[in-house]
Structures are given as C-alpha cells and as structure tokens.
Design an enzyme around this catalytic site. Structure first.
Site, PDB file in Angstrom:
ATOM      1  N   PRO A 276      15.125 104.379  46.207  1.00  0.00           N
ATOM      2  CA  PRO A 276      15.654 105.147  47.327  1.00  0.00           C
ATOM      3  C   PRO A 276      15.465 106.650  47.161  1.00  0.00           C
ATOM      4  CG  PRO A 276      17.449 104.117  46.087  1.00  0.00           C
ATOM      5  CD  PRO A 276      16.174 103.748  45.423  1.00  0.00           C
ATOM      6  N   GLU A 277      14.571 107.200  47.927  1.00  0.00           N
ATOM      7  CA  GLU A 277      14.405 108.647  48.009  1.00  0.00           C
ATOM      8  C   GLU A 277      14.847 109.048  49.426  1.00  0.00           C
ATOM      9  OE1 GLU A 277      10.578 109.916  46.446  1.00  0.00           O
ATOM     10  OE2 GLU A 277      10.425 108.133  45.226  1.00  0.00           O
TER      11      GLU A 277
END
Length: 286
Positions: A2-3
């Site tokens: 998750p960015e």
DNA sequence: CACAGCTCCTGAATGC
DNA sequence: TGCATTCAGGAGCTGT
C-alpha cells in the site's frame, strides 16, 4: 504494497461506510497492532469507543478517521495491512488484528499478515510542514505527491527541497519527510517515466529535471488510481503487489529480464537499501 | 542536523 | 520429503 494510490483507494472505499457512524465497539486482537499507542490496546479502544466518525482523511500513506471529539484514529497499513468490510458469514480470519463495530452493524476489520501496520488513537496537531491539522504522530510527514502537484508552484518548490539533499534521488523520494506517499514501487516507476537513474545524487540534478520527475510521478499515481478505482469492487484492492489491476501496467518494477516497454532493453534488478530497484539500463541514465 | 544501516514480522519461494 | 535459507519492505530507531 500500500502506497499512496492504494491508501487513497481504500480511503475512498471506506469513507461512505464510516462517515457519520458511531463506533459502538473496538476490539484489538493483537497487542502489536497498538504497539505505538501509549497505554496500548486498552487505551486505543477506550479512546475510540462511543465516538462518531466525521471524515476519513489521508496524507501520503497515513490514513485516519477524524472523530467528533477532535481526535483521530490513525492507521498505517505497513506493507500488508488491509481495512476491509468482511462478509457477515466470513469464517475464522488468522490475520485479523482489530475490529470496529459501527452503529449500523457494519464491522470494519484491520487485517495484516506481516504486522508492520499499526493503529494509534491520538490528538490532532498542525503539520510541521504546512500547518494542516493532521494526527500528531504524522506531523513530521511532508505533503504528499498529490498535494504538491495540485499547487501551481508545488513541483518547483519540491524540486528545490530534493536538490538540497545529497543522497541518491531515489532515496530522497522514499523519504516521507521530503514528499510523502511514494514507496519502492512508485519510486522505480516514476524514475523510469522520467528516464532517470535513482542513484544519481539529488544535488546533481537541475530544478527543471526534478520538476519533470515530480510531474511524471503524478502521472503514474493518477494512472494507478484509475486502475484501483476500476477494480474496486470490495475493499480489497492493491494490498498485495501480486494481485490487482495496476500491476499489469508496471513498466519496470518486478520485471527483471523482461523488455523495457520504451526501448526493449532488458530490465535489470539492483540491490538497494536491503531491497530491490528495477530500472532500464539503456534509457535511464545517470 | 543529514545520512545510512539495522530492525521489526510472516509466509511464499527457493535450495540442497 | 523435509528442513533451512532467502526474499519482500515502511518507517522508527540508532550510530556516525
């Protein structure tokens, strides 16, 4: 992993279910999930129980539920965290770390296989960078790439901040106190888009070149957001680099030995900070 | 203060 | 087959 685009996709998915709802119950199933919280899991549960969620906000990879007493529940997903709305008939869940029951019966689950993620019920404080009210533990986090590129002078100003560093430009992109939201995958992708080798010292690059890199990064984020949005059927998107829509659009990340989409040269993998960098040796120059 | 390296953790993939 | 090793990485922390 998750960015920014993944966290934003989750934020958008979660907000309609959370906004205006009261948290009836909070259960922390593993203490490690509340390891940063002073007072631990019990304090976290006590601080959020009974509170109403007024909004779901985000800066970079940090997501928070704004609460009606002016505090927040801050969530960082680490590298495998998920916020999901589990099916009512879901079976046992070995990666469930915390669960929040809302006043309409909805249960929001915090799941996390590798346990780098964490929760923190905290106060708000002005950001050290721009004064925006953010959770106090995130006050040191810089405005993210979307915030920067939404402001007319944003890219040029960020270019100057990057140039003030002596590290390789990729390392600077990953520093959340310079610009936030960029992780290993998007750093490689935006460097490829800008035809730059991430090992080039940041202070050797011109402002114009860096502003181009920043705009290229915004483009990558936008395309990823669009892909995340397209595949957003459940709140189960892009938390694991292998699955998900945008992985099919990656130019270099994880593609060692495969042809560069631009020039056809074989993508190489390079060791970097105890992890990997992927780049095209022909069109990404120092 | 800037910078670089270490560490936390689990599970899949790989090696012998 | 089975056991050991390698790999993935966000970001706080420590040492220089």
């Amino acid at each position: 992993m998750p960015e920014l685009p993944e966290v934003e996709t989750i934020r958008r998915g979660l907000a309609p279910h959370l906004a205006g709802r009261r948290i009836e119950a909070a259960a922390v199933l593993r203490d490690r999930a509340a390891r940063r919280q002073p007072g631990g899991a019990a304090e976290l549960a006590a601080r959020v129980t009974g509170r109403r969620v007024t909004a779901v906000d985000r800066r970079g990879k940090y997501l928070w539920w704004a609460l009606d007493d002016g505090t927040a529940l801050l969530v960082h997903l680490g590298m495998s965290g998920q916020l999901t709305l589990p099916a009512a008939d879901a079976g046992p869940d070995r990666h469930l770390r915390a669960a929040f029951t809302l006043d309409d019966g909805t249960v929001v689950a915090f799941r996390d296989q590798r346990t780098f993620g964490w929760l923190w019920a905290c106060d708000l404080a002005p950001s050290r960078h721009d004064g925006r009210p953010v959770p106090a533990p995130a006050a040191h986090i810089a405005p993210d790439l979307l915030e920067v590129t939404d402001r007319p002078r944003g890219p040029a100003e960020l270019a100057h901040r990057i140039r003030a560093r002596r590290s390789g430009v990729k390392r600077v992109l990953l520093n959340q106190e310079v610009v936030s939201g960029i992780g290993n995958i998007y750093a490689d992708e935006m460097l490829w888009a800008a035809r730059l080798d991430g090992e080039v010292p940041a202070d050797e690059l011109g402002v114009r070149r860096l502003a181009g890199l920043i705009r290229a990064g915004r483009g990558v984020m936008d395309r990823s957001l669009a892909a995340g949005g397209t595949s957003f059927d459940s709140l189960y998107v892009h938390v694991n680099g292998e699955s998900g829509y945008f992985s099919r659009e990656l130019a270099v990340y994880g593609r060692a030995g495969l042809p560069c989409p631009r020039c056809g040269a074989a993508v190489v993998r390079r060791r970097f900070m105890n992890r990997s960098s992927y780049l095209c040796p022909r069109c990404q120059r120092r």
